[in-house]
Structures are given as structure tokens and as C-alpha cells.
Design an enzyme around this catalytic site. Structure first.
Site, mmCIF file in Angstrom:
data_model
loop_
_atom_site.group_PDB
_atom_site.id
_atom_site.type_symbol
_atom_site.label_atom_id
_atom_site.label_comp_id
_atom_site.label_asym_id
_atom_site.label_seq_id
_atom_site.Cartn_x
_atom_site.Cartn_y
_atom_site.Cartn_z
ATOM 1 N N PHE A 1 2.890 -6.554 2.852
ATOM 2 C CA PHE A 1 2.426 -5.687 3.933
ATOM 3 C C PHE A 1 2.158 -6.509 5.179
ATOM 4 C CE2 PHE A 1 -0.853 -3.333 6.301
ATOM 5 C CZ PHE A 1 -0.200 -2.122 6.447
ATOM 6 N N ASP B 1 -3.522 10.433 0.104
ATOM 7 C CA ASP B 1 -3.691 10.924 1.474
ATOM 8 C C ASP B 1 -3.616 12.449 1.518
ATOM 9 O OD1 ASP B 1 -3.878 8.303 2.463
ATOM 10 O OD2 ASP B 1 -1.704 8.135 2.610
ATOM 11 N N ASN C 1 -10.311 6.013 -5.373
ATOM 12 C CA ASN C 1 -9.674 6.266 -6.660
ATOM 13 C C ASN C 1 -10.426 5.488 -7.739
ATOM 14 O OD1 ASN C 1 -8.721 3.572 -6.648
ATOM 15 N ND2 ASN C 1 -6.723 4.158 -5.833
#
Length: 310
Positions: A116, A252, A191
Site C-alpha cells: 500500500f 465500508d 471487525n
């Protein structure tokens, strides 16, 4: 109530390796790792937490406000926002940078290797939350570290209730910073992995953290989710998807359902069920923003699954 979404806008470059990583990575040679994978399939998707959440809120018929930073290569993404009817007034372009990008390679066993590049996301602190935005609700989704800290402070100072969604950015923060986020936030969403990490980093159990905020939501994939609210633990069932294609962006979509329910004044069981439905709709499509459904279809699906009206 207009919802402000502070978070990342990113491109997801998704590659599929038609083999197995374990057949190419030799454990005894891991200290001199030098491997290359031929990836005949490559997709470039619109992503980023802010972009994904805004996309789902638009499907629900609302007009969210996206606050993010992008690079010189953001023209296609900005054109997409315009086509979707999403305002880019708070999307700041940072010269001489690239928009945040993820490079994800998946093998036949669904193992993933991801790199990333944050790029312009690192400058998210150049955006400021002010009363002029007219936001009555907000979310701080994964973004640049300084920007997340600053936006939490600004929202708290303005008295705007917000959801803290640390996501993959959670390890960036110290114990003291995470506790401060929790104390400032009205809602927390994690989560199961992030929940365990949050407990470990803060030294507090989730039910105790929920008392410091107002509500804490814990998602557990196919096992549904739990909402800690008003001293209760509400079990929210998972909604069976028509097919399970790609989990990218499901969290999301779920958070968009939460934000919609909060803004609409729903109770928590109804809000959680809408969030679960949005996640199940998303998982049936590849990428974070390729599922296409009207608000009327969402209403119909909600009635079919839960025998009640949205």
C-alpha cells in the site's frame, strides 16, 4: 442530517496469480526472498474507505460529503464522483503526489500479498472540519495518521457526533491516542481482528470501551455482528448473499448502513440489520464500488429478509 466522511480515496490494483504462493516461496530460503509472479489478470478499481462509504450512502439515497486528499492522477476518480453526484468540494489535490494505491496479488488459495502506497493520503491533515460544512454526523475512517487525530479533535470541539473506524490504521496509534479517540467518539466500529487489537492496545474490554463512547459495533463476517449499546449486547444476524464473490469493501458498505440508520433515527436492531444487508449486497460484486442497486431494491430486500419496512 448531512454525513461527513473523513477517509481515504484510493485506487485498488488487483492482480490474480493462477498458482499458489507456497509453491514458489521456499521456507529455507526466506532470508534471500526473490520471487516474481506472472499475473495475467489485472483490474484497477475505485476504492478507499471514504470513496466506498460515500458510494453506498449514495445508493441509499443520501448526499454525503467526502473529505479526502488525492494526487495528480485523480482525474478519473474526481470525474467518477461527479457522475455519481457526490460533491468533491472537500477533496483536496496535493501537487507532486500520487493518489493512495493498493497493489493486491491473490493466489488460488485466496492468500494475498498487498503493498500500500499512502501518497496524498499522508496530507489529510491539510483538510479541516468546520461548521461551514453543515455536517450533523461524521465518520473518521482509515486515513493519514495526523489527519485522523486532527479531525477527531475538530469534530469533538464542534460537538459533531462521529464514528471512529480505525480499520487497518489502528496500529499507527499509541494506547493514549486510541483511548482519546474512544473518549471523543460517539460510535466505534471494528471487525473481530481489530476488536482484539483494540482491547490489547488499550487494556480494556470492548464492553468497557462501549461505555466510554456511546455504542461499539463489532463485525464478525459470516457470524454476523454485535452491537454494544445501552448496556446491552445486540446480536445482528448475517444476511446470506446471493453469491460470495469478493469481500473487498464489505466493511465500508456495512458502515454506510450504520451511518444511514443513525441519521434516520432508527433503533439499533434495525440499524444493524440494514448494515448487514448492505454488506451482503456488496459481497456479490467484485471491487468496492461495482454493486448497482436502487434504494427501492434495498427497501424490498430489507422487507424480504426481515419482514419489516425500512
Amino acid at each position: 442530517m448531512r454525513t461527513l466522511i473523513c477517509g481515504s480515496i484510493a485506487y485498488d490494483n488487483i492482480m490474480v496469480f493462477p498458482g499458489r504462493f507456497r509453491e514458489h516461496i521456499l521456507p529455507e530460503q526466506i532470508h534471500i526472498l526473490n520471487v516474481a509472479f506472472l499475473v495475467p489478470e489485472l483490474r484497477r478499481e475505485f476504492g478507499g474507505c471514504a470513496g466506498n462509504i460515500a458510494y453506498n450512502l449514495k445508493l441509499l439515497g443520501t448526499d454525503p460529503l467526502v473529505m479526502a486528499t488525492v494526487g495528480d492522477d485523480a482525474t478519473r476518480y474526481c470525474e467518477r464522483l461527479e457522475r455519481l453526484g457526490l460533491s468533491s468540494d472537500c477533496v483536496r489535490q496535493i501537487p507532486d503526489t500520487l493518489t493512495a494505491q493498493a497493489f493486491i496479488t491473490t493466489d488460488l488459495d485466496d492468500n494475498q500479498i498487498t503493498a500500500f502506497h499512502p501518497g496524498a493520503m499522508n496530507y489529510s491533515h491539510l483538510n479541516s472540519v468546520t461548521t461551514a460544512l453543515g455536517a450533523g454526523l461524521a465518520i473518521i475512517a482509515p486515513d493519514g495518521r495526523e489527519g485522523m487525530l486532527q479531525h477527531a479533535h475538530e469534530l469533538a470541539e464542534l460537538g459533531i457526533p462521529f464514528m471512529f473506524d480505525p480499520g487497518q490504521g489502528l496500529p499507527m496509534f499509541s494506547r493514549e491516542e486510541l483511548v482519546d479517540f474512544v473518549d471523543k467518539a460517539t460510535y466505534i466500529a471494528v471487525n473481530d481482528y481489530e476488536g482484539k487489537l483494540l482491547e490489547e492496545r488499550t487494556g480494556r474490554k470492548l464492553d468497557k470501551l462501549a461505555q466510554r463512547a456511546k455504542v461499539l459495533v463489532l463485525t464478525k463476517g459470516a457470524q454476523g455482528s454485535v452491537i454494544y449499546a445501552d448496556g446491552q449486547e445486540l446480536d445482528i444476524p448475517c444476511v446470506r448473499a446471493t453469491e460470495e464473490v469478493d469481500p473487498t469493501g464489505c466493511g465500508d458498505a456495512y458502515r454506510a448502513g450504520l451511518l444511514y440508520g443513525i441519521a434516520a433515527g432508527y433503533d439499533w436492531p434495525k440499524t444493524g440489520r440494514l448494515a448487514a444487508l448492505m454488506g451482503s449486497i456488496k459481497i456479490a460484486s467484485r471491487g468496492g464500488q461495482n454493486h448497482s442497486v436502487t434504494r427501492e431494491e434495498i427497501v424490498r430486500l430489507f422487507r424480504r429478509h426481515f419482514q419489516s419496512d425500512l
